[in-house]
Design a protein around this motif. Structure first.
Motif, PDB file in Angstrom:
ATOM      1  N   ARG A  31       0.816  -1.202   0.000  1.00 21.11           N
ATOM      2  CA  ARG A  31       0.000   0.000   0.000  1.00 21.11           C
ATOM      3  C   ARG A  31       0.858   1.263   0.000  1.00 21.11           C
ATOM      4  O   ARG A  31       0.347   2.357  -0.158  1.00 21.11           O
ATOM      5  CB  ARG A  31      -0.912   0.039   1.223  1.00 21.11           C
ATOM      6  N   TYR A  32       2.159   1.103   0.208  1.00 20.90           N
ATOM      7  CA  TYR A  32       3.025   2.254   0.371  1.00 20.90           C
ATOM      8  C   TYR A  32       3.891   2.531  -0.848  1.00 20.90           C
ATOM      9  O   TYR A  32       4.556   1.634  -1.367  1.00 20.90           O
ATOM     10  CB  TYR A  32       3.956   2.058   1.576  1.00 20.90           C
ATOM     11  N   ALA A  33       3.889   3.787  -1.279  1.00 21.62           N
ATOM     12  CA  ALA A  33       4.918   4.253  -2.193  1.00 21.62           C
ATOM     13  C   ALA A  33       6.192   4.465  -1.369  1.00 21.62           C
ATOM     14  O   ALA A  33       6.124   4.844  -0.196  1.00 21.62           O
ATOM     15  CB  ALA A  33       4.499   5.557  -2.858  1.00 21.62           C
ATOM     16  N   SER A  52       6.335   3.618  -7.003  1.00 18.21           N
ATOM     17  CA  SER A  52       4.926   3.605  -6.639  1.00 18.21           C
ATOM     18  C   SER A  52       4.595   2.383  -5.791  1.00 18.21           C
ATOM     19  O   SER A  52       5.371   1.433  -5.709  1.00 18.21           O
ATOM     20  CB  SER A  52       4.069   3.611  -7.901  1.00 18.21           C
ATOM     21  N   ALA A  53       3.422   2.415  -5.181  1.00 15.29           N
ATOM     22  CA  ALA A  53       2.999   1.306  -4.333  1.00 15.29           C
ATOM     23  C   ALA A  53       2.954  -0.007  -5.112  1.00 15.29           C
ATOM     24  O   ALA A  53       3.334  -1.057  -4.601  1.00 15.29           O
ATOM     25  CB  ALA A  53       1.629   1.612  -3.722  1.00 15.29           C
ATOM     26  N   SER A  54       2.528   0.059  -6.342  1.00 18.58           N
ATOM     27  CA  SER A  54       2.438  -1.157  -7.163  1.00 18.58           C
ATOM     28  C   SER A  54       3.802  -1.593  -7.677  1.00 18.58           C
ATOM     29  O   SER A  54       3.967  -2.724  -8.114  1.00 18.58           O
ATOM     30  CB  SER A  54       1.508  -0.905  -8.348  1.00 18.58           C
ATOM     31  N   HIS A  57       5.791   2.128 -11.357  1.00 18.81           N
ATOM     32  CA  HIS A  57       6.296   3.440 -11.759  1.00 18.81           C
ATOM     33  C   HIS A  57       7.456   3.846 -10.864  1.00 18.81           C
ATOM     34  O   HIS A  57       7.407   3.661  -9.645  1.00 18.81           O
ATOM     35  CB  HIS A  57       5.188   4.482 -11.670  1.00 18.81           C
ATOM     36  N   GLY A  99       4.901   6.200   2.178  1.00 21.51           N
ATOM     37  CA  GLY A  99       3.663   6.951   2.295  1.00 21.51           C
ATOM     38  C   GLY A  99       2.578   6.366   1.439  1.00 21.51           C
ATOM     39  O   GLY A  99       2.858   5.642   0.476  1.00 21.51           O
ATOM     40  N   VAL A 100       1.355   6.682   1.800  1.00 18.76           N
ATOM     41  CA  VAL A 100       0.213   6.253   0.992  1.00 18.76           C
ATOM     42  C   VAL A 100       0.048   7.257  -0.139  1.00 18.76           C
ATOM     43  O   VAL A 100      -0.183   8.430   0.107  1.00 18.76           O
ATOM     44  CB  VAL A 100      -1.052   6.168   1.849  1.00 18.76           C
ATOM     45  N   GLY A 101       0.228   6.812  -1.351  1.00 15.00           N
ATOM     46  CA  GLY A 101       0.164   7.692  -2.505  1.00 15.00           C
ATOM     47  C   GLY A 101       1.518   8.223  -2.925  1.00 15.00           C
ATOM     48  O   GLY A 101       1.862   8.224  -4.100  1.00 15.00           O
ATOM     49  N   ALA A 102       2.283   8.694  -1.986  1.00 14.28           N
ATOM     50  CA  ALA A 102       3.625   9.215  -2.267  1.00 14.28           C
ATOM     51  C   ALA A 102       4.449   9.099  -0.992  1.00 14.28           C
ATOM     52  O   ALA A 102       3.907   9.146   0.118  1.00 14.28           O
ATOM     53  CB  ALA A 102       3.562  10.663  -2.726  1.00 14.28           C
ATOM     54  N   ASP A 105       5.330  10.129   4.483  1.00 13.43           N
ATOM     55  CA  ASP A 105       4.578   9.985   5.727  1.00 13.43           C
ATOM     56  C   ASP A 105       5.430   9.420   6.853  1.00 13.43           C
ATOM     57  O   ASP A 105       5.263   9.790   8.025  1.00 13.43           O
ATOM     58  CB  ASP A 105       3.366   9.067   5.518  1.00 13.43           C
TER      59      ASP A 105
END
Length: 117
Positions: A31-33, A52-54, A57, A99-102, A105
């Motif tokens: 879930r984390y980038a 990226s989280a996946s 990218h 972080g979540v999304g980027a 965090d």
């Protein structure tokens, strides 16, 4: 609380390689980038690379110039930064972030990289 632990820093000669690792305490890891940043005394922290989280990218700062590779292993909850063709200008404290999304965090404590000339 998400905890990040970096490892793999050290002393290397110009032209050498290091592989930094960042383990993430919390699941699901995917879930984390993730990102790697670096900082030298008197300068602001700068981004080196991000993924990226996946894992589909990636982003690299211009100064990387194809020398570094960021990756993540979901099975091991770990992100990596393979650094090749190191120069003294790469000497810095390297930090992992999630972080979540980027990234941004959560931060690790940092690992020191020193490249001798």
């Amino acid at each position: 609380q998400v905890r990040l632990v970096e490892s793999g820093g050290g002393l290397v000669q110009t032209g050498g390689s290091l592989r930094l690792s960042c383990s993430v305490s919390e699941r699901p890891y995917n879930r984390y980038a993730m990102g790697w940043y670096r900082q030298t005394p008197g300068k602001e922290r700068e981004i080196v690379a991000a993924i990226s989280a996946s894992g589909d990218h990636t982003y690299y700062a211009d100064f990387v110039n194809r020398r570094f590779t960021i990756s993540k292993d979901s099975g091991e909850n770990t992100a990596y930064l393979q650094m090749d063709s190191l120069t003294p200008e790469d000497t810095a404290d390297y930090y992992c972030s999630a972080g979540v999304g980027a990234p941004g965090d959560y931060w690790g404590q940092g690992t020191q990289v020193t490249v001798s000339s």
